[in-house]
Design a protein around this motif. Structure first.
Motif, PDB file in Angstrom:
ATOM      1  N   ALA A  26      -5.272  -8.442   6.139  1.00  0.00           N
ATOM      2  CA  ALA A  26      -4.232  -7.802   6.950  1.00  0.00           C
ATOM      3  C   ALA A  26      -4.209  -8.391   8.362  1.00  0.00           C
ATOM      4  O   ALA A  26      -3.136  -8.721   8.881  1.00  0.00           O
ATOM      5  CB  ALA A  26      -4.466  -6.294   6.999  1.00  0.00           C
ATOM      6  N   ARG A  27      -5.354  -8.554   8.963  1.00  0.00           N
ATOM      7  CA  ARG A  27      -5.409  -9.125  10.315  1.00  0.00           C
ATOM      8  C   ARG A  27      -4.900 -10.555  10.325  1.00  0.00           C
ATOM      9  O   ARG A  27      -4.209 -10.978  11.250  1.00  0.00           O
ATOM     10  CB  ARG A  27      -6.806  -9.022  10.886  1.00  0.00           C
ATOM     11  CG  ARG A  27      -7.175  -7.577  11.195  1.00  0.00           C
ATOM     12  CD  ARG A  27      -8.353  -7.480  12.129  1.00  0.00           C
ATOM     13  NE  ARG A  27      -8.712  -6.093  12.368  1.00  0.00           N
ATOM     14  CZ  ARG A  27      -8.135  -5.296  13.271  1.00  0.00           C
ATOM     15  NH1 ARG A  27      -7.160  -5.750  14.027  1.00  0.00           N
ATOM     16  NH2 ARG A  27      -8.538  -4.057  13.421  1.00  0.00           N
ATOM     17  N   MET A  28      -5.208 -11.309   9.268  1.00  0.00           N
ATOM     18  CA  MET A  28      -4.713 -12.689   9.183  1.00  0.00           C
ATOM     19  C   MET A  28      -3.200 -12.727   9.010  1.00  0.00           C
ATOM     20  O   MET A  28      -2.564 -13.721   9.361  1.00  0.00           O
ATOM     21  CB  MET A  28      -5.411 -13.420   8.036  1.00  0.00           C
ATOM     22  CG  MET A  28      -6.897 -13.654   8.310  1.00  0.00           C
ATOM     23  SD  MET A  28      -7.749 -14.428   6.929  1.00  0.00           S
ATOM     24  CE  MET A  28      -7.271 -16.143   7.216  1.00  0.00           C
ATOM     25  N   CYS A  29      -2.626 -11.640   8.494  1.00  0.00           N
ATOM     26  CA  CYS A  29      -1.166 -11.543   8.338  1.00  0.00           C
ATOM     27  C   CYS A  29      -0.510 -10.926   9.574  1.00  0.00           C
ATOM     28  O   CYS A  29       0.709 -10.705   9.588  1.00  0.00           O
ATOM     29  CB  CYS A  29      -0.830 -10.703   7.113  1.00  0.00           C
ATOM     30  SG  CYS A  29      -1.204 -11.505   5.545  1.00  0.00           S
ATOM     31  N   GLY A  30      -1.314 -10.634  10.595  1.00  0.00           N
ATOM     32  CA  GLY A  30      -0.758 -10.086  11.836  1.00  0.00           C
ATOM     33  C   GLY A  30      -0.668  -8.577  11.877  1.00  0.00           C
ATOM     34  O   GLY A  30      -0.022  -8.026  12.771  1.00  0.00           O
ATOM     35  N   HIS A  31      -1.302  -7.885  10.951  1.00  0.00           N
ATOM     36  CA  HIS A  31      -1.265  -6.422  10.904  1.00  0.00           C
ATOM     37  C   HIS A  31      -2.552  -5.839  11.494  1.00  0.00           C
ATOM     38  O   HIS A  31      -3.577  -6.509  11.536  1.00  0.00           O
ATOM     39  CB  HIS A  31      -1.133  -5.920   9.463  1.00  0.00           C
ATOM     40  CG  HIS A  31       0.015  -6.507   8.713  1.00  0.00           C
ATOM     41  ND1 HIS A  31       1.320  -6.383   9.120  1.00  0.00           N
ATOM     42  CD2 HIS A  31       0.046  -7.236   7.566  1.00  0.00           C
ATOM     43  CE1 HIS A  31       2.115  -7.003   8.250  1.00  0.00           C
ATOM     44  NE2 HIS A  31       1.359  -7.533   7.303  1.00  0.00           N
ATOM     45  N   THR A  32      -2.476  -4.590  11.900  1.00  0.00           N
ATOM     46  CA  THR A  32      -3.651  -3.863  12.363  1.00  0.00           C
ATOM     47  C   THR A  32      -3.955  -2.767  11.350  1.00  0.00           C
ATOM     48  O   THR A  32      -3.217  -1.786  11.254  1.00  0.00           O
ATOM     49  CB  THR A  32      -3.415  -3.242  13.756  1.00  0.00           C
ATOM     50  OG1 THR A  32      -3.070  -4.296  14.666  1.00  0.00           O
ATOM     51  CG2 THR A  32      -4.643  -2.509  14.243  1.00  0.00           C
ATOM     52  N   PRO A  33      -5.020  -2.939  10.575  1.00  0.00           N
ATOM     53  CA  PRO A  33      -5.352  -1.907   9.582  1.00  0.00           C
ATOM     54  C   PRO A  33      -5.777  -0.604  10.233  1.00  0.00           C
ATOM     55  O   PRO A  33      -6.384  -0.602  11.306  1.00  0.00           O
ATOM     56  CB  PRO A  33      -6.522  -2.522   8.790  1.00  0.00           C
ATOM     57  CG  PRO A  33      -6.794  -3.844   9.363  1.00  0.00           C
ATOM     58  CD  PRO A  33      -5.938  -4.053  10.562  1.00  0.00           C
ATOM     59  N   ALA A  34      -5.452   0.478   9.560  1.00  0.00           N
ATOM     60  CA  ALA A  34      -5.853   1.800  10.049  1.00  0.00           C
ATOM     61  C   ALA A  34      -7.346   2.012   9.837  1.00  0.00           C
ATOM     62  O   ALA A  34      -7.952   1.409   8.945  1.00  0.00           O
ATOM     63  CB  ALA A  34      -5.079   2.886   9.307  1.00  0.00           C
ATOM     64  N   MET A  35      -7.934   2.880  10.638  1.00  0.00           N
ATOM     65  CA  MET A  35      -9.303   3.321  10.433  1.00  0.00           C
ATOM     66  C   MET A  35      -9.335   4.019   9.065  1.00  0.00           C
ATOM     67  O   MET A  35      -8.533   4.920   8.820  1.00  0.00           O
ATOM     68  CB  MET A  35      -9.712   4.286  11.536  1.00  0.00           C
ATOM     69  CG  MET A  35     -11.028   4.971  11.307  1.00  0.00           C
ATOM     70  SD  MET A  35     -12.452   3.900  11.419  1.00  0.00           S
ATOM     71  CE  MET A  35     -12.542   3.633  13.161  1.00  0.00           C
ATOM     72  N   PRO A  36     -10.223   3.613   8.155  1.00  0.00           N
ATOM     73  CA  PRO A  36     -10.174   4.181   6.810  1.00  0.00           C
ATOM     74  C   PRO A  36     -10.536   5.655   6.723  1.00  0.00           C
ATOM     75  O   PRO A  36     -10.043   6.352   5.841  1.00  0.00           O
ATOM     76  CB  PRO A  36     -11.167   3.331   6.019  1.00  0.00           C
ATOM     77  CG  PRO A  36     -12.038   2.687   7.021  1.00  0.00           C
ATOM     78  CD  PRO A  36     -11.244   2.577   8.278  1.00  0.00           C
ATOM     79  N   TYR A  37     -11.372   6.149   7.631  1.00  0.00           N
ATOM     80  CA  TYR A  37     -11.975   7.474   7.454  1.00  0.00           C
ATOM     81  C   TYR A  37     -11.185   8.627   8.046  1.00  0.00           C
ATOM     82  O   TYR A  37     -11.566   9.774   7.862  1.00  0.00           O
ATOM     83  CB  TYR A  37     -13.402   7.456   8.014  1.00  0.00           C
ATOM     84  CG  TYR A  37     -14.180   6.285   7.490  1.00  0.00           C
ATOM     85  CD1 TYR A  37     -14.507   6.177   6.139  1.00  0.00           C
ATOM     86  CD2 TYR A  37     -14.553   5.243   8.335  1.00  0.00           C
ATOM     87  CE1 TYR A  37     -15.183   5.076   5.640  1.00  0.00           C
ATOM     88  CE2 TYR A  37     -15.249   4.147   7.844  1.00  0.00           C
ATOM     89  CZ  TYR A  37     -15.559   4.078   6.498  1.00  0.00           C
ATOM     90  OH  TYR A  37     -16.228   2.991   6.006  1.00  0.00           O
ATOM     91  N   MET A  38     -10.120   8.316   8.761  1.00  0.00           N
ATOM     92  CA  MET A  38      -9.319   9.402   9.333  1.00  0.00           C
ATOM     93  C   MET A  38      -7.967   8.863   9.791  1.00  0.00           C
ATOM     94  O   MET A  38      -7.829   7.680  10.086  1.00  0.00           O
ATOM     95  CB  MET A  38     -10.039  10.028  10.520  1.00  0.00           C
ATOM     96  CG  MET A  38     -10.150   9.100  11.725  1.00  0.00           C
ATOM     97  SD  MET A  38     -11.099   9.776  13.073  1.00  0.00           S
ATOM     98  CE  MET A  38     -12.688   9.049  12.709  1.00  0.00           C
ATOM     99  N   GLU A  39      -6.990   9.739   9.830  1.00  0.00           N
ATOM    100  CA  GLU A  39      -5.692   9.383  10.396  1.00  0.00           C
ATOM    101  C   GLU A  39      -5.821   9.428  11.910  1.00  0.00           C
ATOM    102  O   GLU A  39      -6.426  10.335  12.460  1.00  0.00           O
ATOM    103  CB  GLU A  39      -4.606  10.347   9.936  1.00  0.00           C
ATOM    104  CG  GLU A  39      -4.295  10.289   8.459  1.00  0.00           C
ATOM    105  CD  GLU A  39      -3.574   9.029   8.017  1.00  0.00           C
ATOM    106  OE1 GLU A  39      -3.050   8.271   8.877  1.00  0.00           O
ATOM    107  OE2 GLU A  39      -3.542   8.799   6.815  1.00  0.00           O
ATOM    108  N   MET A  40      -5.264   8.427  12.557  1.00  0.00           N
ATOM    109  CA  MET A  40      -5.317   8.421  14.040  1.00  0.00           C
ATOM    110  C   MET A  40      -3.928   8.218  14.592  1.00  0.00           C
ATOM    111  O   MET A  40      -3.079   7.678  14.019  1.00  0.00           O
ATOM    112  CB  MET A  40      -6.239   7.308  14.515  1.00  0.00           C
ATOM    113  CG  MET A  40      -7.687   7.584  14.127  1.00  0.00           C
ATOM    114  SD  MET A  40      -8.849   6.373  14.755  1.00  0.00           S
ATOM    115  CE  MET A  40      -8.893   6.808  16.479  1.00  0.00           C
TER     116      MET A  40
END
Length: 158
Positions: free
Chosen positions: A144-158
């Motif tokens: 995802a980062r290589m595609c220019g995206h910022t992944p969400a924190m897996p353990y909680m919605e922020m």
């Protein structure tokens, strides 16, 4: 751990996997960081297939199917994140249903002898699914980062 707790553990594992990889879009389906790596869609398909593999192997008399070449061919055919995510949805739902339906005695039956956790109680597959999924969740956040995206924190919605 009870059957219901194992089923809930799988549901949480799936939620964390989805949350950290959902920033990948259908346009990212065929992204791979190098020529020999699986694509994003194939990574998700591999997770789904492995969940199915653990459930099937744990509950069939002959144990785990070790024909990884055939398995790899199925995974490599997946070209769409939507297709792979649908497979993952089905695999995790089935795994939670199967484990959730078993008695404590059934979950303590030893896995068939062999190289895959041979002799350990069936219930250990839930942890193995969780660990395997976490490994690919991490790989997909790099994708995802290589595609220019910022992944969400897996353990909680922020």
């Amino acid at each position: 751990m009870t059957s219901q707790e194992l089923a809930e553990q799988l549901q949480v594992t799936k939620e964390w996997f989805d949350r950290s990889s959902r920033c990948l879009t259908e346009a990212d389906s065929n992204f791979r960081p190098e020529a020999k790596a699986m694509t994003a869609a194939q990574q998700v398909a591999h997770v789904a297939q492995t969940v199915d593999w653990f459930i099937e192997g744990a509950f069939r008399p002959e144990g785990f199917d070790l024909d990884f070449e055939t398995t790899a061919k199925k995974i490599m055919k997946v070209k769409s994140l939507a297709e792979a995510r649908s497979w993952a949805d089905r695999a995790f739902a089935n795994a939670a249903a199967v484990l959730g339906s078993k008695s404590d005695a059934e979950l303590m039956v030893p896995l068939p002898e062999g190289p895959v956790m041979g002799g350990q109680p069936r219930m250990v597959i839930a942890g193995a699914i969780q660990d395997h999924t976490a490994h690919h969740r991490g790989a997909l956040t790099v994708y995802a980062r290589m595609c220019g995206h910022t992944p969400a924190m897996p353990y909680m919605e922020m």
